[in-house]
Enzyme design. Structure first.
Site, short mmCIF file in Angstrom:
data_model
loop_
_atom_site.label_atom_id
_atom_site.label_comp_id
_atom_site.label_asym_id
_atom_site.label_seq_id
_atom_site.Cartn_x
_atom_site.Cartn_y
_atom_site.Cartn_z
N CYS A 380 0.84 -1.20 0.00
CA CYS A 380 0.00 0.00 0.00
C CYS A 380 0.88 1.26 0.00
O CYS A 380 1.67 1.46 0.92
CB CYS A 380 -0.92 -0.01 1.23
SG CYS A 380 -1.78 1.55 1.51
N CYS A 383 0.54 3.36 3.22
CA CYS A 383 1.28 2.80 4.35
C CYS A 383 2.77 3.14 4.21
O CYS A 383 3.43 3.50 5.19
CB CYS A 383 1.09 1.29 4.42
SG CYS A 383 -0.61 0.75 4.68
#
Length: 461
Positions: A380, A383
């Site tokens: 991600c 993230c």
């Protein structure tokens, strides 16, 4: 993204003539029949072409004259068509400048190629096209839900370059059916794909049917999850062009290897008009209900469809970027249980929690210490963007703060559990487990800098 090009149509009509002045040349050993006193039959054919006169382009050479040799019987002559190897061409242009790539694209396709303009920093494509000195076309999709600032920007671009953008609109009946059956904001509840399909993808499909190639502003750094391998030129894997069928459309991405900061340096140096939304924190700009400013430390695509997972942040215009996972993969960067990307939040100040560990932590009604836990996925980009600030926070809280910091990888087989038991909506999700409560508290802000996270912890511990 906003875009518009004309769809193709067939034009047919009889073309016939007879003249003793035209003499067909010999083809091989064949001698044409003397037809000077015979009227030639009518020859009818159709040719697909754009129904709107191209903008900013030179007129195409007329090819409507049928050679006399075509009216007589002769041995079949097979024309050898040279097929371009676009994979090799992409490798050859890998280190080329955007200007060189743009010049190559316009030179090769002429009036059968157009620039896809979304109303954001991809105005750089129009500037590069202008610098080539070649004619060019620009198209855009008007979804009907763009910001007022974007429409004002379209007008400014047209005046600055002396062009007319070719707009394409969604089908009114389809939009009416969607809104009447599901409301104006159904995408917040069941995802953006259906709305984008009606307002963007289908109009784009109609637009591209009138072209043999198109030019996009995709960059590798825009979305590590979906655009990291974008080539500078490719056969479009998702759409068809003027001739129809697989391989009939070529997709050029001249700025694929350019970093976003370099794009902005170029725009400032050339004094190019830009969308006023950029000065208010908007980086990636789409439709008004699905676009918002990003905060420091956030990835630019986090301002789009923020309620969905990072891997869903493509509207369908570039769906060829979304690779199909094979049977040995779980769709979240894992193959046979082994991660294909590096793990995140690597620090001695963070505790890596297993499924049993996070389950036990959630069941406790009273804990010795409070916990701050991030639910994440290594692939991600959002993230990845907050990794530095979260590790720094963990190091500040290490020791005598009374708060432990942990991480739990919640993608793959753990995703359903995290959704049902840990309030996972999208990645990353941050939870605070108080000392004397079994119910974790979800961090709802999009601000993930150290100061904002610390303020959240201090308010609850």
């Amino acid at each position: 993204m906003a875009m518009a090009v004309t769809s193709s149509s067939a034009i047919s009509g009889p073309i016939s003539y007879a003249s003793s002045e035209h003499k067909a040349p010999q083809i091989g050993s064949f001698r044409p029949v003397d037809r000077s006193n015979v009227s030639l039959p009518s020859v009818s054919f159709s040719r697909r072409q754009c129904s709107v006169k191209p903008v900013n382009a030179e007129p195409k050479r007329s090819d409507s004259i049928v050679p006399l040799a075509a009216t007589v019987t002769s041995p079949e002559v097979v024309e050898k068509v040279e097929v371009e190897d676009y994979e090799q061409l992409s490798k050859d242009l890998e280190n080329a400048s955007p200007l060189e790539i743009m010049d190559k694209a316009l030179a090769k396709f002429g009036n059968d190629i157009a620039i896809a303009f979304s109303g954001a920093e991809d105005v750089a494509l129009i500037e590069y096209a202008r610098l080539t000195g070649r004619p060019f076309r620009v198209f855009s999709l008007d979804t009907g839900r763009l910001n007022p600032e974007t429409y004002q920007f379209f007008d400014a671009v047209e005046k600055h370059y002396g062009i007319r953008i070719e707009y394409m609109f969604p089908d009114a009946v389809e939009v009416q059916g969607l809104v009447r059956s599901k409301g104006l904001f159904s995408f917040y509840e069941d995802g953006h794909q259906e709305c984008c399909r009606v307002r963007k993808v289908r109009p784009l499909r109609r637009a591209l049917k009138g072209l043999r190639a198109w030019i996009t502003g995709q960059r590798k750094d825009q979305s590590p999850g979906t655009r990291a391998e974008v080539p500078v030129v490719q056969i479009d894997p998702a759409f068809e062009g003027l001739d129809g069928g697989v391989g009939s459309l070529v997709k050029w991405n001249p700025v694929a290897n350019v970093h976003g900061t370099d794009i902005w340096n170029f725009l400032r140096a050339m004094d190019v008009p830009v969308n006023s939304l950029h000065s208010r924190g908007y980086v990636s700009i789409g439709c008004e209900p699905c676009t918002r400013p990003v905060l420091p430390g956030q990835h630019e695509r986090e301002g789009r469809w923020w309620w969905e997972d990072a891997k869903a942040k493509e509207c369908g215009l570039h769906k060829g970027n979304l690779k199909q996972e094979d049977e040995n993969k779980n769709g979240n960067g894992q193959a046979n249980g082994t991660a294909t990307v590096s793990d995140l939040f690597e620090s001695q100040s963070l505790v890596t929690l297993s499924r049993n560990g996070i389950e036990n932590l959630a069941k406790l009604e009273s804990r010795k210490e409070a916990w701050l836990v991030v639910l994440y996925a290594p692939w991600c980009p959002f993230c990845q963007a907050m990794e530095g600030s979260f590790v720094e926070l963990a190091e500040k809280l290490a020791g005598s703060s009374g708060v432990k910091v942990g991480k739990f990888r919640a993608d793959g087989d753990e995703k359903e559990f995290a959704k049902n038991e840990l309030q996972l909506g999208s990645f990353p999700t941050i939870l605070f487990f108080p000392k004397h409560s079994s119910q974790p508290i979800k961090y709802s802000s999009e601000k993930r800098d150290v100061e904002s996270l610390m303020a959240f912890v201090n308010a609850l511990r």
